[in-house]
Design a protein around this motif. Structure first.
Motif, PDB file in Angstrom:
ATOM      1  N   PRO A 218       0.796  -1.236   0.000  1.00  0.00           N
ATOM      2  CA  PRO A 218       0.000   0.000   0.000  1.00  0.00           C
ATOM      3  C   PRO A 218       0.830   1.288   0.000  1.00  0.00           C
ATOM      4  O   PRO A 218       0.391   2.289  -0.574  1.00  0.00           O
ATOM      5  N   LYS A 219       1.995   1.287   0.624  1.00  0.00           N
ATOM      6  CA  LYS A 219       2.799   2.529   0.659  1.00  0.00           C
ATOM      7  C   LYS A 219       3.307   2.879  -0.742  1.00  0.00           C
ATOM      8  O   LYS A 219       3.354   4.053  -1.118  1.00  0.00           O
ATOM      9  N   VAL A 220       3.696   1.853  -1.486  1.00  0.00           N
ATOM     10  CA  VAL A 220       4.182   2.081  -2.845  1.00  0.00           C
ATOM     11  C   VAL A 220       3.014   2.541  -3.728  1.00  0.00           C
ATOM     12  O   VAL A 220       3.134   3.509  -4.482  1.00  0.00           O
ATOM     13  N   GLU A 221       1.884   1.855  -3.597  1.00  0.00           N
ATOM     14  CA  GLU A 221       0.710   2.252  -4.396  1.00  0.00           C
ATOM     15  C   GLU A 221       0.269   3.673  -4.078  1.00  0.00           C
ATOM     16  O   GLU A 221      -0.098   4.441  -4.974  1.00  0.00           O
ATOM     17  N   ALA A 222       0.301   4.032  -2.811  1.00  0.00           N
ATOM     18  CA  ALA A 222      -0.109   5.388  -2.420  1.00  0.00           C
ATOM     19  C   ALA A 222       0.824   6.420  -3.056  1.00  0.00           C
ATOM     20  O   ALA A 222       0.369   7.422  -3.625  1.00  0.00           O
ATOM     21  N   LEU A 223       2.113   6.175  -2.984  1.00  0.00           N
ATOM     22  CA  LEU A 223       3.053   7.149  -3.560  1.00  0.00           C
ATOM     23  C   LEU A 223       2.901   7.231  -5.082  1.00  0.00           C
ATOM     24  O   LEU A 223       2.987   8.322  -5.657  1.00  0.00           O
ATOM     25  N   GLU A 224       2.672   6.093  -5.719  1.00  0.00           N
ATOM     26  CA  GLU A 224       2.473   6.112  -7.173  1.00  0.00           C
ATOM     27  C   GLU A 224       1.310   7.030  -7.540  1.00  0.00           C
ATOM     28  O   GLU A 224       1.403   7.839  -8.470  1.00  0.00           O
ATOM     29  N   GLU A 225       0.251   6.890  -6.782  1.00  0.00           N
ATOM     30  CA  GLU A 225      -0.940   7.694  -7.050  1.00  0.00           C
ATOM     31  C   GLU A 225      -0.655   9.179  -6.767  1.00  0.00           C
ATOM     32  O   GLU A 225      -1.018  10.060  -7.551  1.00  0.00           O
ATOM     33  N   GLU A 226       0.030   9.452  -5.669  1.00  0.00           N
ATOM     34  CA  GLU A 226       0.316  10.844  -5.279  1.00  0.00           C
ATOM     35  C   GLU A 226       1.248  11.539  -6.275  1.00  0.00           C
ATOM     36  O   GLU A 226       1.013  12.694  -6.649  1.00  0.00           O
ATOM     37  N   VAL A 227       2.298  10.837  -6.696  1.00  0.00           N
ATOM     38  CA  VAL A 227       3.262  11.456  -7.616  1.00  0.00           C
ATOM     39  C   VAL A 227       2.626  11.644  -8.998  1.00  0.00           C
ATOM     40  O   VAL A 227       2.813  12.676  -9.644  1.00  0.00           O
ATOM     41  N   ALA A 228       1.855  10.649  -9.444  1.00  0.00           N
ATOM     42  CA  ALA A 228       1.172  10.787 -10.740  1.00  0.00           C
ATOM     43  C   ALA A 228       0.249  12.014 -10.708  1.00  0.00           C
ATOM     44  O   ALA A 228       0.270  12.840 -11.627  1.00  0.00           O
ATOM     45  N   ARG A 229      -0.503  12.152  -9.636  1.00  0.00           N
ATOM     46  CA  ARG A 229      -1.409  13.303  -9.515  1.00  0.00           C
ATOM     47  C   ARG A 229      -0.616  14.604  -9.482  1.00  0.00           C
ATOM     48  O   ARG A 229      -0.951  15.566 -10.164  1.00  0.00           O
ATOM     49  N   TYR A 230       0.454  14.610  -8.690  1.00  0.00           N
ATOM     50  CA  TYR A 230       1.282  15.818  -8.578  1.00  0.00           C
ATOM     51  C   TYR A 230       1.827  16.242  -9.945  1.00  0.00           C
ATOM     52  O   TYR A 230       1.874  17.431 -10.264  1.00  0.00           O
ATOM     53  N   CYS A 231       2.235  15.256 -10.743  1.00  0.00           N
ATOM     54  CA  CYS A 231       2.833  15.559 -12.047  1.00  0.00           C
ATOM     55  C   CYS A 231       1.794  15.776 -13.140  1.00  0.00           C
ATOM     56  O   CYS A 231       2.146  16.191 -14.242  1.00  0.00           O
ATOM     57  N   GLY A 232       0.542  15.482 -12.853  1.00  0.00           N
ATOM     58  CA  GLY A 232      -0.485  15.625 -13.873  1.00  0.00           C
ATOM     59  C   GLY A 232      -0.441  14.527 -14.903  1.00  0.00           C
ATOM     60  O   GLY A 232      -0.703  14.742 -16.088  1.00  0.00           O
ATOM     61  N   SER A 233      -0.090  13.330 -14.461  1.00  0.00           N
ATOM     62  CA  SER A 233       0.008  12.184 -15.355  1.00  0.00           C
ATOM     63  C   SER A 233      -0.949  11.092 -14.860  1.00  0.00           C
ATOM     64  O   SER A 233      -1.152  10.969 -13.654  1.00  0.00           O
ATOM     65  N   PRO A 234      -1.529  10.298 -15.742  1.00  0.00           N
ATOM     66  CA  PRO A 234      -2.524   9.320 -15.270  1.00  0.00           C
ATOM     67  C   PRO A 234      -1.948   8.161 -14.450  1.00  0.00           C
ATOM     68  O   PRO A 234      -2.632   7.633 -13.574  1.00  0.00           O
ATOM     69  N   PHE A 235      -0.702   7.742 -14.739  1.00  0.00           N
ATOM     70  CA  PHE A 235      -0.170   6.548 -14.074  1.00  0.00           C
ATOM     71  C   PHE A 235       1.206   6.808 -13.461  1.00  0.00           C
ATOM     72  O   PHE A 235       2.004   7.552 -14.031  1.00  0.00           O
ATOM     73  N   GLY A 236       1.446   6.154 -12.331  1.00  0.00           N
ATOM     74  CA  GLY A 236       2.764   6.201 -11.699  1.00  0.00           C
ATOM     75  C   GLY A 236       3.243   4.783 -11.429  1.00  0.00           C
ATOM     76  O   GLY A 236       2.445   3.915 -11.051  1.00  0.00           O
ATOM     77  N   ILE A 237       4.523   4.546 -11.643  1.00  0.00           N
ATOM     78  CA  ILE A 237       5.105   3.220 -11.423  1.00  0.00           C
ATOM     79  C   ILE A 237       6.363   3.402 -10.572  1.00  0.00           C
ATOM     80  O   ILE A 237       7.362   3.953 -11.039  1.00  0.00           O
TER      81      ILE A 237
ATOM     82  N   VAL B  24       5.549  11.359   3.098  1.00  0.00           N
ATOM     83  CA  VAL B  24       5.615  12.395   4.140  1.00  0.00           C
ATOM     84  C   VAL B  24       6.169  13.691   3.559  1.00  0.00           C
ATOM     85  O   VAL B  24       5.731  14.791   3.896  1.00  0.00           O
ATOM     86  N   LYS B  25       7.142  13.556   2.662  1.00  0.00           N
ATOM     87  CA  LYS B  25       7.825  14.748   2.137  1.00  0.00           C
ATOM     88  C   LYS B  25       7.081  15.463   1.006  1.00  0.00           C
ATOM     89  O   LYS B  25       7.217  16.679   0.852  1.00  0.00           O
ATOM     90  N   LEU B  26       6.336  14.701   0.221  1.00  0.00           N
ATOM     91  CA  LEU B  26       5.736  15.285  -0.990  1.00  0.00           C
ATOM     92  C   LEU B  26       4.893  16.545  -0.718  1.00  0.00           C
ATOM     93  O   LEU B  26       4.991  17.518  -1.477  1.00  0.00           O
ATOM     94  N   PRO B  27       4.082  16.575   0.346  1.00  0.00           N
ATOM     95  CA  PRO B  27       3.301  17.802   0.585  1.00  0.00           C
ATOM     96  C   PRO B  27       4.151  19.051   0.831  1.00  0.00           C
ATOM     97  O   PRO B  27       3.670  20.171   0.687  1.00  0.00           O
ATOM     98  N   GLU B  28       5.427  18.866   1.174  1.00  0.00           N
ATOM     99  CA  GLU B  28       6.324  20.007   1.420  1.00  0.00           C
ATOM    100  C   GLU B  28       6.997  20.496   0.144  1.00  0.00           C
ATOM    101  O   GLU B  28       7.636  21.558   0.144  1.00  0.00           O
ATOM    102  N   LEU B  29       6.872  19.721  -0.931  1.00  0.00           N
ATOM    103  CA  LEU B  29       7.729  19.939  -2.097  1.00  0.00           C
ATOM    104  C   LEU B  29       7.563  21.318  -2.734  1.00  0.00           C
ATOM    105  O   LEU B  29       8.548  21.987  -3.049  1.00  0.00           O
ATOM    106  N   ASP B  30       6.324  21.763  -2.898  1.00  0.00           N
ATOM    107  CA  ASP B  30       6.125  23.061  -3.550  1.00  0.00           C
ATOM    108  C   ASP B  30       6.752  24.196  -2.731  1.00  0.00           C
ATOM    109  O   ASP B  30       7.285  25.154  -3.296  1.00  0.00           O
ATOM    110  N   GLY B  31       6.693  24.080  -1.421  1.00  0.00           N
ATOM    111  CA  GLY B  31       7.335  25.072  -0.560  1.00  0.00           C
ATOM    112  C   GLY B  31       8.853  25.074  -0.743  1.00  0.00           C
ATOM    113  O   GLY B  31       9.481  26.136  -0.796  1.00  0.00           O
ATOM    114  N   TRP B  32       9.419  23.876  -0.854  1.00  0.00           N
ATOM    115  CA  TRP B  32      10.879  23.796  -1.082  1.00  0.00           C
ATOM    116  C   TRP B  32      11.248  24.370  -2.437  1.00  0.00           C
ATOM    117  O   TRP B  32      12.256  25.063  -2.571  1.00  0.00           O
ATOM    118  N   HIS B  33      10.445  24.043  -3.461  1.00  0.00           N
ATOM    119  CA  HIS B  33      10.710  24.629  -4.787  1.00  0.00           C
ATOM    120  C   HIS B  33      10.728  26.153  -4.685  1.00  0.00           C
ATOM    121  O   HIS B  33      11.606  26.814  -5.223  1.00  0.00           O
TER     122      HIS B  33
END
Ligand SMILES: *Cc1c(COP(=O)(O)O)cnc(C)c1O
Length: 405
Positions: free
Chosen positions: A39-58, A258-267
């Motif tokens: 589930p942790k890998v699947e969750a991140l795949e979904e989160e990163v795909a959404r963040y990037c505006g792409s339908p799928f994450g692997i 945990v880190k992804l929600p902070e990313l835009d602030g770091w950018h």
């Protein structure tokens, strides 16, 4: 100005703020006894795909494996060519060579350091027999700035060659594309057929070890990559193709979520730092387009100024400088971390000896390899640290002999 230490990168400050959440997330993985995928890998795949505006994450084990698995899924093999830049981290070319294919290089644009779309178009038009062997166009979004994807996609579409984005340094970077006659901003990795990301700790989104991700537009290609990720077994123990073990570790996935929600602030903090460097270099008369001066890195936010062509996330802040080796020694002596990305262009790497690349030259890549130097740009850098960095560079160039090549 008072001496201080300014490391090239300091992950400790970021860690301090997130440590508790990161440890809790890792503990959860350990206690779950689910140590492969899950589930942790699947969750991140979904989160990163959404963040990037792409339908799928692997999720994959590294940026290198992202490139390798994607090129495998795109059918790259012996005799094929992959059109790419000679000015990148080695992994871009390494993945091509490991599959028995060869890189066909196109020189870079000297301002962005990214592949020159005009040269790319010329390279594709030059020799139809050679173009027929090009399986993939592989631009790199170097230092956190998108290559000119509008131009690259147009040319690659014309020749119906798939574009794979090496977005290892550029998660969240964006560039303008024209769709149905209007301009839309697209994030790195969501423009070509797939995008490759790295979670190496020094990238803007870094794990506590190696990790990577592929974003993909195409459901069939996604399925192919997912099968290749597990030795080509589908169903398990039935191997229609040869893949590898390219899986993302769930411990890394848990930390990255945990880190992804902070990313835009770091950018944004990196972008603010870049803007401050640019201003400080202007103030001391050291910024300019000519190589009499170190060149501060370009452009600003498209949200603020429509004229600027991209949203740069500054994985690196890179200058061109005169007397680089001497300046680097001077900076090291002043307690400032600097680095060269990259001192040898790919076509000059020794592992290519005997492949015929000795005969070709890519002058802008060779010049960039000779002249560039990266400064600390990490989000937590203080104004005082940046003032010190610029003060030291100004002190170096106050000596007129250092302004000569
Ligand atoms: C970091 C990087 C990679 C490789 O990523 P790893 O996770 O270190 O394997 C590939 N391409 C580029 C441009 C990179 O900067």
């Amino acid at each position: 100005m008072k001496n201080m230490k300014v490391p090239l990168l300091d992950l400790g400050i970021q860690l301090a703020g997130l440590r508790e959440k990161m440890v809790a997330a890792v503990t959860e993985v350990i206690d779950s006894t689910c140590y492969i995928m899950g589930p942790k890998v699947e969750a991140l795949e979904e989160e990163v795909a959404r963040y990037c505006g792409s339908p799928f994450g692997i999720g994959v084990a590294s940026g290198t494996d992202a490139l390798l698995a994607s090129l495998m899924a795109l059918g790259v093999g012996p005799g094929d060519l992959v059109l790419t830049t000679p000015y990148s981290f080695f992994a871009t070319m390494g993945a091509v060579l490991r599959l028995g294919a060869r890189p066909l290089f196109v020189d870079i644009d000297p301002v962005s350091y990214n592949i020159d779309p005009v040269a790319l178009e010329q390279a594709l038009a030059e020799d139809p027999a050679r173009t027929a062997r090009i399986k993939v166009v592989l631009p790199v979004h170097l230092y956190g700035q998108c290559a000119d994807m509008a131009a690259i996609m147009k040319v690659a579409d014309h020749y119906t060659i798939p574009v794979l984005e090496d977005a290892a340094q550029a998660i969240g970077a964006a560039c303008p594309m024209v769709e149905n006659g209007r301009v839309v901003w697209r994030r790195a990795g969501s423009i070509g057929v797939a995008g490759c990301f790295s979670f190496f700790p020094s990238k803007n989104l870094g794990g506590v070890g190696d990790g990577g991700m592929i974003t993909c537009q195409d459901p069939q290609l996604t399925e192919k990559i997912k099968i290749i990720r597990v030795h080509g077994g589908a169903p398990k123990y039935h191997h229609g193709v040869v893949g590898g073990n390219f899986r993302l570790d769930p411990i890394q996935a848990a930390v990255l979520s945990v880190k992804l929600p902070e990313l835009d602030g770091w950018h944004q903090a990196r972008r603010d730092n870049a803007a401050l460097y640019n201003r400080l270099f202007d103030e001391v008369g050291l910024a300019g387009d000519q190589l009499t001066l170190p060149i501060a890195v370009y452009r600003d936010s498209p949200r603020e100024a429509g004229a600027y062509p991209d949203y740069h996330i500054y994985n690196q802040y890179v200058l061109r400088v005169k007397n680089r080796e001497k300046l680097m020694a001077f900076m090291a002596n002043a307690g400032i971390g600097v680095e060269i990305y990259y001192p040898i262009p790919l076509h000059r790497q020794q592992c290519l000896a005997g492949y015929g690349y000795e005969r070709v030259s890519y002058p802008e890549s060779e010049r960039a390899a000779r002249e560039t130097m990266a400064l600390p740009i990490y989000p937590e850098l203080t104004d005082a640290m940046q003032e010190y960095v610029v003060d030291r560079i100004a002190a170096f160039y106050a000596d007129p002999t250092n302004r000569e090549m």
